[in-house]
Design a protein around this motif. Sequence first.
Motif, PDB file in Angstrom:
ATOM      1  N   GLU A  45     -21.480  12.164 -19.221  1.00  0.00           N
ATOM      2  CA  GLU A  45     -22.111  13.203 -18.399  1.00  0.00           C
ATOM      3  C   GLU A  45     -22.688  14.313 -19.276  1.00  0.00           C
ATOM      4  OE1 GLU A  45     -19.120  14.515 -15.730  1.00  0.00           O
ATOM      5  OE2 GLU A  45     -19.092  12.665 -14.547  1.00  0.00           O
ATOM      6  N   ALA A  46     -21.920  14.703 -20.312  1.00  0.00           N
ATOM      7  CA  ALA A  46     -22.399  15.738 -21.232  1.00  0.00           C
ATOM      8  C   ALA A  46     -23.650  15.260 -21.960  1.00  0.00           C
ATOM      9  CB  ALA A  46     -21.305  16.097 -22.234  1.00  0.00           C
ATOM     10  N   LEU A  47     -23.675  13.978 -22.344  1.00  0.00           N
ATOM     11  CA  LEU A  47     -24.851  13.428 -23.015  1.00  0.00           C
ATOM     12  C   LEU A  47     -26.054  13.446 -22.086  1.00  0.00           C
ATOM     13  CD1 LEU A  47     -26.214  12.009 -25.382  1.00  0.00           C
ATOM     14  CD2 LEU A  47     -25.345   9.835 -24.483  1.00  0.00           C
ATOM     15  N   GLY A  48     -25.836  13.141 -20.820  1.00  0.00           N
ATOM     16  CA  GLY A  48     -26.945  13.169 -19.854  1.00  0.00           C
ATOM     17  C   GLY A  48     -27.546  14.557 -19.731  1.00  0.00           C
ATOM     18  N   MET A  51     -29.498  15.356 -22.939  1.00  0.00           N
ATOM     19  CA  MET A  51     -30.785  14.653 -22.980  1.00  0.00           C
ATOM     20  C   MET A  51     -31.793  15.316 -22.038  1.00  0.00           C
ATOM     21  SD  MET A  51     -29.420  10.684 -23.092  1.00  0.00           S
ATOM     22  CE  MET A  51     -31.078  10.001 -23.010  1.00  0.00           C
ATOM     23  N   ALA A  52     -31.305  15.827 -20.896  1.00  0.00           N
ATOM     24  CA  ALA A  52     -32.190  16.542 -19.975  1.00  0.00           C
ATOM     25  C   ALA A  52     -32.709  17.819 -20.637  1.00  0.00           C
ATOM     26  CB  ALA A  52     -31.448  16.870 -18.687  1.00  0.00           C
ATOM     27  N   GLN A 106     -38.120  25.145 -33.041  1.00  0.00           N
ATOM     28  CA  GLN A 106     -36.743  25.391 -33.466  1.00  0.00           C
ATOM     29  C   GLN A 106     -35.748  25.025 -32.360  1.00  0.00           C
ATOM     30  OE1 GLN A 106     -36.752  29.515 -34.608  1.00  0.00           O
ATOM     31  NE2 GLN A 106     -37.797  29.138 -36.560  1.00  0.00           N
ATOM     32  N   MET A 107     -36.077  25.415 -31.132  1.00  0.00           N
ATOM     33  CA  MET A 107     -35.212  25.079 -29.994  1.00  0.00           C
ATOM     34  C   MET A 107     -35.108  23.563 -29.831  1.00  0.00           C
ATOM     35  SD  MET A 107     -33.234  25.958 -27.536  1.00  0.00           S
ATOM     36  CE  MET A 107     -33.529  27.736 -27.448  1.00  0.00           C
ATOM     37  N   LEU A 108     -36.244  22.872 -29.940  1.00  0.00           N
ATOM     38  CA  LEU A 108     -36.251  21.415 -29.794  1.00  0.00           C
ATOM     39  C   LEU A 108     -35.396  20.754 -30.874  1.00  0.00           C
ATOM     40  CD1 LEU A 108     -37.240  18.803 -28.532  1.00  0.00           C
ATOM     41  CD2 LEU A 108     -39.322  18.981 -29.939  1.00  0.00           C
ATOM     42  N   GLU A 109     -35.499  21.268 -32.111  1.00  0.00           N
ATOM     43  CA  GLU A 109     -34.700  20.707 -33.200  1.00  0.00           C
ATOM     44  C   GLU A 109     -33.206  20.896 -32.945  1.00  0.00           C
ATOM     45  OE1 GLU A 109     -34.251  21.068 -38.081  1.00  0.00           O
ATOM     46  OE2 GLU A 109     -35.551  22.443 -36.965  1.00  0.00           O
ATOM     47  N   THR A 110     -32.835  22.106 -32.470  1.00  0.00           N
ATOM     48  CA  THR A 110     -31.423  22.395 -32.194  1.00  0.00           C
ATOM     49  C   THR A 110     -30.877  21.488 -31.089  1.00  0.00           C
ATOM     50  OG1 THR A 110     -31.693  24.715 -32.855  1.00  0.00           O
ATOM     51  CG2 THR A 110     -29.790  24.166 -31.458  1.00  0.00           C
ATOM     52  N   VAL A 111     -31.646  21.411 -30.004  1.00  0.00           N
ATOM     53  CA  VAL A 111     -31.196  20.582 -28.869  1.00  0.00           C
ATOM     54  C   VAL A 111     -31.131  19.114 -29.267  1.00  0.00           C
ATOM     55  CG1 VAL A 111     -31.776  19.824 -26.546  1.00  0.00           C
ATOM     56  CG2 VAL A 111     -32.043  22.229 -27.160  1.00  0.00           C
ATOM     57  N   THR A 112     -32.107  18.672 -30.064  1.00  0.00           N
ATOM     58  CA  THR A 112     -32.128  17.270 -30.496  1.00  0.00           C
ATOM     59  C   THR A 112     -30.916  16.946 -31.359  1.00  0.00           C
ATOM     60  OG1 THR A 112     -34.551  17.204 -30.416  1.00  0.00           O
ATOM     61  CG2 THR A 112     -33.442  15.536 -31.760  1.00  0.00           C
ATOM     62  N   ASN A 113     -30.575  17.873 -32.287  1.00  0.00           N
ATOM     63  CA  ASN A 113     -29.398  17.654 -33.135  1.00  0.00           C
ATOM     64  C   ASN A 113     -28.122  17.599 -32.300  1.00  0.00           C
ATOM     65  OD1 ASN A 113     -30.924  17.588 -35.482  1.00  0.00           O
ATOM     66  ND2 ASN A 113     -30.702  19.786 -35.858  1.00  0.00           N
TER      67      ASN A 113
END
Length: 234
Positions: A45-48, A51-52, A106-113
């Motif tokens: 659930e946390a992964l979902g 990913m959102a 920067q936000m995208l990189e953080t969330v992706t990591n």
Amino acid sequence: MGIFSRIGDVFKSNVNDMIDRAEDPEKMVKQIILDLQKDVRTATEALGKAMASQRIAERQHEQAVRTAADWESKAKAALTAGDTELAKKALSYKVKADSDVETSAQMLETVTNQTNNIRSQVEELKSKLEEAKSRQSMLIARSQMAKTQKNLAKSVGGMDSSAALDKFNRMEEKIERQEAEAAAFTEIAGVSNDMKSFENLENDMKVDAELQRLMAEMNGVQSDTSDAEEGGVL
């Protein structure tokens, strides 16, 4: 992350040692499976959600890039038209859009990591769950075997071997007495049969003697009668 800490601690220790210390190893193994399944669901659930958030960050970054490109295109159009002031105004918006591009990147990189980390942890949890399932039957079988061996050892240890052998010896003596009695009765029965045979023989001899006597007497009577008859005729 917090959702992984408890199960991580479980697998840092030796599972077999845990089972050995557990009051009921079989229940402990089943509970570990249930806990892992629950943690896998929570982590999934946390992964979902992560990913959102990543998709939202990607869309925001793409929008910022398109906005910056659009203002640059407008600035070029203004310069082509010879309107420098309009071009400068368009470029001022582009500068702000470029800042948004950098921030969103920067936000995208953080969330992706973060998403990748959660994905790795989910995969690790799933792997541990599969390992636990594959070992569940073996561990339960070992636990049951250990219980059986323990109970058997208690039974054997609680037995008085001397008393058991004494009972066995008494039973053997009793059987020997029964065998001796049976042999004695067989012998007595044989003697009785012999005595009966002798008695029958003696009785037969007496009967034969009486028969001879009776026949002799009858023959004597017949002889006297014949002599009498012959004398009368003379």
